[in-house]
Design an enzyme around this catalytic site. Structure first.
Site, short mmCIF file in Angstrom:
data_model
loop_
_atom_site.label_atom_id
_atom_site.label_comp_id
_atom_site.label_asym_id
_atom_site.label_seq_id
_atom_site.Cartn_x
_atom_site.Cartn_y
_atom_site.Cartn_z
N ALA A 196 -18.00 52.37 -25.16
CA ALA A 196 -16.65 52.85 -25.45
C ALA A 196 -16.15 53.72 -24.32
O ALA A 196 -16.35 54.92 -24.29
CB ALA A 196 -16.63 53.63 -26.78
N GLY A 197 -15.53 53.07 -23.33
CA GLY A 197 -14.94 53.79 -22.21
C GLY A 197 -13.46 53.94 -22.47
O GLY A 197 -13.05 54.82 -23.23
N GLU A 228 -5.46 51.91 -15.15
CA GLU A 228 -4.91 50.85 -16.00
C GLU A 228 -4.48 51.46 -17.34
O GLU A 228 -3.41 51.13 -17.87
CB GLU A 228 -5.94 49.74 -16.19
CG GLU A 228 -6.24 48.93 -14.93
CD GLU A 228 -6.87 49.72 -13.79
OE1 GLU A 228 -7.75 50.57 -14.06
OE2 GLU A 228 -6.47 49.52 -12.63
N GLN A 234 2.51 55.29 18.49
CA GLN A 234 3.34 55.15 17.29
C GLN A 234 2.53 54.64 16.09
O GLN A 234 2.80 55.03 14.95
CB GLN A 234 4.50 54.20 17.59
CG GLN A 234 5.70 54.51 16.74
CD GLN A 234 6.91 53.70 17.16
OE1 GLN A 234 6.81 52.50 17.37
NE2 GLN A 234 8.04 54.35 17.27
N ARG A 264 -8.24 63.63 20.05
CA ARG A 264 -8.93 62.43 20.49
C ARG A 264 -8.11 61.72 21.57
O ARG A 264 -6.92 61.42 21.36
CB ARG A 264 -9.13 61.50 19.29
CG ARG A 264 -9.59 60.11 19.61
CD ARG A 264 -11.04 60.08 20.03
NE ARG A 264 -11.50 58.71 20.22
CZ ARG A 264 -12.63 58.39 20.85
NH1 ARG A 264 -13.40 59.35 21.34
NH2 ARG A 264 -12.99 57.15 20.97
N GLY A 273 -14.37 55.16 14.37
CA GLY A 273 -15.80 55.14 14.09
C GLY A 273 -16.31 56.48 13.58
O GLY A 273 -17.19 56.55 12.71
N GLU A 308 -11.04 60.35 -16.28
CA GLU A 308 -9.95 60.93 -17.07
C GLU A 308 -8.94 59.85 -17.49
O GLU A 308 -7.74 60.08 -17.57
CB GLU A 308 -9.24 62.05 -16.29
CG GLU A 308 -10.21 63.07 -15.75
CD GLU A 308 -10.02 64.49 -16.27
OE1 GLU A 308 -9.08 64.74 -17.04
OE2 GLU A 308 -10.87 65.32 -15.94
N ILE A 328 -21.04 62.03 -18.55
CA ILE A 328 -20.48 63.31 -18.97
C ILE A 328 -20.59 64.35 -17.85
O ILE A 328 -21.68 64.74 -17.44
CB ILE A 328 -21.18 63.84 -20.25
CG1 ILE A 328 -21.11 62.78 -21.36
CG2 ILE A 328 -20.56 65.17 -20.68
CD1 ILE A 328 -19.72 62.25 -21.69
#
Lengths: 383, 249
Positions: A130-131, A367, A279, A268, A340, A363, A157
């Protein structure tokens, strides 16, 4: 509409920021590596008062509101997602369920030790079968004289095994679907109750996630939170708060990922100059900033709605849905900008990428959030 | 022990400071303002002393309404009450020091702490000026302090060493980095700060006899210099660090 912080809120944010910079940032990589937020860190959060931040003064809290709580969660999440999740498991769902559903007597009995941080709380709804479908819950609570006898298993939990007080959902009435679910307070030393070992996870590794096993666990009737059969409602109201502060966690992590990316892009050098002048990189930074700005606004607008006492269930679902997906877009671009180096565990961005993924799942999966939002729209037949 | 601590609100030291187009002042909008970091050492020392010896700490600030935020921070850290000396008008160190001295001299403070300087204008003047106006001793840039009955001993860094001072109370002490580790306000303190009294008095702007004409950005840092390669470069590197950069002895 006013987004100006009060002096109190600014001080609260500054305290959280200093704690995060001084105490969390230096250890965050090790928290991940050791799969443990040290007890000393949890104690320090308790000393600062983070455990009681949103609760009323009469229960030992500080009444600094959801806005204040979101400010703290945002700052902690810039440094260490695991620590933010430990605090969230305690404040926004564990103790919050007791506050929202408990009678005055129950609040007075349990909250002061939780707001002071002497004891840690957890919230236990999910089961192996039961999720998202909470109505499929199989943990039972059978009435027996002055007691309830709990049997079953919970899974995934947060704060499992390290919490002292658990808000546990169990079926009291067969055949009544979600109306047959009730909430119980179970203390960790109750005979028949035990936590499994911590799960190995992709991210937020420092937070403990365990199974809980209940075998003929007897709790007094006074430990039934609020009204029998109201458990599902309790869970949903609690998760509204949890989803909002989860948005604040996503916001903090996204801001940090963006700041790290700006720093990397300006340092960098490739093709004879900093990559920030390209850009392709600038577009990624701009899109990240747009996401962060939107997150910031919906988190604090919704927190204000909550503090004003306005209904915010649909908005909390939108915050959870949008902020978790925005964070995942942001950390993905952050890794891309780092190249990388972003894939190497030596750099924090790799941890941020792993920590971010769970936010679309826990939480309430995204969906489920979409269903919550759509149902509300169709019920009201308008935005 | 009756202790005062002078505090000021300044731009966050981590903030990117921009100047107004006419270079008359910094751009004050969009800045995050904080209690001046040296004032934090001052507040912390005052609180530790009050905790050890009993007594209470009064936070004092002179300036416009925004200074109340600095006072609230001191209250949240643990000060018992606050005095806001409300003064509008241009920045004028003499007038500020005069306003502070006039408003605290009858309050019988045994110790008056201040940051050794504010991190915005870096004047390092108010503590000394107030001490002079009150005709009491002043020890500056203190990094170690012992307070006894009616006197104190203080340690401060001087060029190439340290100095040990003794002064009678009442006295002004300005705090240098290293004096202590300032606490950050706990939530309980933040909540209680709302309920602590902030007294407000008005002070005149004062006659301006000194004007700040313009401020400028610091010069761009010169590019690094490679003094040589390998072991052979070490003596020249040490010479440059000692004589040019003056970062080693």
């Amino acid at each position: 509409m006013d987004f100006t912080l009060t002096d109190e809120q600014k001080m609260l944010r500054d305290t959280a920021r200093r704690f995060a910079e001084n105490e969390l940032a230096p250890i965050a990589a090790n928290v991940d590596l050791d799969s443990d937020v040290p007890a000393s860190v949890i104690r320090k959060m308790a000393e600062l008062g983070f455990m009681g931040i949103v609760f009323p003064e009469r229960y030992g809290g500080f009444e600094l509101g959801e806005v204040g709580y979101c400010l703290v969660q945002e700052e902690l999440s810039r440094a260490c997602a695991s620590t933010a999740v430990v605090l969230g498991g305690h404040v926004s769902i564990g103790a919050m369920a007791i506050y929202l559903a408990g009678t005055d007597e129950q609040r007075e009995r349990f909250l002061p030790a939780l707001t002071s941080g002497d004891r840690l709380a957890a919230f236990a709804l999910t089961e192996p079968g039961a999720g998202s479908d909470a109505a499929a819950m199989r943990t039972t609570a059978r009435e027996d004289g002055d007691e309830f006898v709990l049997n079953g298993q919970k899974t995934f939990i947060t704060n499992g095994g390290i919490a002292d007080v658990y808000s546990i959902f169990a079926r009291t009435d067969e055949g009544r679907g979600v109306r047959g679910i009730s909430t119980f307070i179970v203390e960790q030393d109750t005979p028949g109750f035990r936590a499994g070992p911590p799960e190995k996870k992709m991210g937020i590794r420092g937070s403990h996630t365990t199974d809980l096993f209940l075998e003929d666990v007897r709790v007094p009737k006074e430990n039934l939170l609020g009204t029998r059969g109201q458990g599902f409602k309790v869970a949903m109201r609690t998760l509204d708060v949890g989803r909002l502060s989860l948005g604040a966690q996503c916001l903090g992590a996204a801001k940090q990922a963006l700041d790290l990316s700006i720093r990397h892009a300006t340092q960098r050098e490739q093709f004879g100059g900093a990559i920030a002048r390209l850009q392709a990189v600038q577009f990624m930074l701009a899109e990240m900033a747009a996401d962060v700005y939107a997150m910031e606004n919906i988190v604090y607008r919704t927190a204000q709605m909550c503090d004003n006492g306005d209904p915010f269930g649909r908005e909390a679902a939108i915050v959870k849905l949008f902020c978790s997906e925005a964070l995942n877009r942001v950390v993905d671009r952050a890794v891309q900008i780092h190249g990388g180096m972003g894939y190497m565990a030596e750099y924090p961005i790799e941890r941020f990428y792993r920590d971010a993924r769970i936010t679309r799942i826990f939480e309430g999966t995204n969906e489920i959030q979409r269903i919550v939002i759509a149902r509300d729209l169709l019920k009201k037949k308008m935005y | 022990m009756n202790i005062a601590v002078l505090v000021k609100l300044v731009p966050d030291t981590a903030a990117q400071i921009r100047l107004m187009s006419d270079h008359s002042d910094i751009e004050r909008r969009d800045l995050n303002w904080v209690l001046s970091p040296y004032d934090e050492f001052a507040v912390e020392e005052a609180l530790q002393l009050a905790e050890k010896k009993g007594g209470e700490v009064t936070a004092v600030s002179c300036g416009d309404e925004s200074m109340v935020e600095a006072l609230r921070k001191a209250l949240a850290m643990g000060a018992a009450k606050a005095l806001h000396i409300k003064r509008e008008g241009p920045h004028n160190l003499l007038a500020i020091a005069r306003a502070i001295a006039d408003n605290i001299h009858e309050r019988k403070f045994e110790l008056i702490f201040a940051g050794c300087k504010a991190t915005d204008d870096e004047s390092a003047a108010i503590g000394q000026m107030v001490a002079t106006m009150l005709e009491i001793p002043c020890v500056t840039e203190v990094n170690k302090l012992e307070v006894g009955d009616g006197s104190l001993t203080a340690e401060r860094n001087i060029e190439g060493g340290s100095e040990l001072l003794e002064a009678s109370l009442p006295c002004v002490v300005t705090a240098q980095k290293g004096l202590n580790e300032p606490r950050y306000p706990k939530l309980k303190g933040i909540m209680m700060a709302k309920k602590k009294p902030v007294e407000t008095v008005e002070a005149p702007a004062g006659e301006a006899r000194l004007d700040s004409l313009a401020i400028a950005y610091p010069p761009e840092r010169p590019e690094g210099r490679i003094v040589g390669e390998g072991v052979e470069a070490v003596p020249e590197l040490i010479r440059a660090l000692r004589e040019e950069a003056r970062v080693i002895e």
